[in-house]
Motif scaffolding. Structure first.
Motif, mmCIF file in Angstrom:
data_model
loop_
_atom_site.group_PDB
_atom_site.id
_atom_site.type_symbol
_atom_site.label_atom_id
_atom_site.label_comp_id
_atom_site.label_asym_id
_atom_site.label_seq_id
_atom_site.Cartn_x
_atom_site.Cartn_y
_atom_site.Cartn_z
ATOM 1 N N LEU A 43 30.495 26.502 47.848
ATOM 2 C CA LEU A 43 29.196 25.937 47.456
ATOM 3 C C LEU A 43 29.133 24.445 47.755
ATOM 4 O O LEU A 43 28.093 23.936 48.213
ATOM 5 C CB LEU A 43 28.928 26.211 45.977
ATOM 6 N N LEU A 44 30.231 23.726 47.535
ATOM 7 C CA LEU A 44 30.263 22.296 47.860
ATOM 8 C C LEU A 44 30.101 22.071 49.364
ATOM 9 O O LEU A 44 29.387 21.164 49.797
ATOM 10 C CB LEU A 44 31.563 21.659 47.364
ATOM 11 N N ASP A 45 30.759 22.916 50.171
ATOM 12 C CA ASP A 45 30.636 22.808 51.625
ATOM 13 C C ASP A 45 29.196 23.070 52.084
ATOM 14 O O ASP A 45 28.673 22.384 52.958
ATOM 15 C CB ASP A 45 31.585 23.793 52.320
ATOM 16 N N ILE A 46 28.540 24.061 51.469
ATOM 17 C CA ILE A 46 27.151 24.366 51.820
ATOM 18 C C ILE A 46 26.245 23.210 51.417
ATOM 19 O O ILE A 46 25.325 22.831 52.160
ATOM 20 C CB ILE A 46 26.703 25.687 51.157
ATOM 21 N N ALA A 47 26.480 22.610 50.265
ATOM 22 C CA ALA A 47 25.685 21.466 49.821
ATOM 23 C C ALA A 47 25.815 20.308 50.812
ATOM 24 O O ALA A 47 24.826 19.651 51.143
ATOM 25 C CB ALA A 47 26.118 21.024 48.426
ATOM 26 N N THR A 48 27.014 20.078 51.316
ATOM 27 C CA THR A 48 27.227 19.019 52.307
ATOM 28 C C THR A 48 26.456 19.313 53.582
ATOM 29 O O THR A 48 25.807 18.428 54.154
ATOM 30 C CB THR A 48 28.734 18.868 52.605
#
Length: 69
Positions: A43-48
């Motif tokens: 989820l953090l990677d997608i947010a980035t």
């Protein structure tokens, strides 16, 4: 067991980044702590990715998928 998180990178009416999660999360899904951490990182990677996209006039949505255990 591997799980797939599908998503769409899009934008709001105000031309700010928006992510639509296309996979059901929760809903009785049982995750051990390591899998929960992998989901959090995905989820953090997608947010980035969402923050780095150009949401200007000629913007096109894009779909992606991430597998995690």
């Amino acid at each position: 067991m591997k799980r797939t998180l599908e998503y769409t990178l899009c934008r709001t009416r105000n031309n700010t980044p928006l992510v639509t999660l296309d996979s059901p999360l929760g809903n009785g899904q049982e995750l051990e702590p390591d899998a929960l951490r992998a989901l959090a990182q995905a989820l953090l990677d997608i947010a980035t990715q969402a923050e780095q996209q150009d949401v200007g006039k000629h913007y096109h949505t894009s779909k992606g998928a991430v597998e995690f255990e």
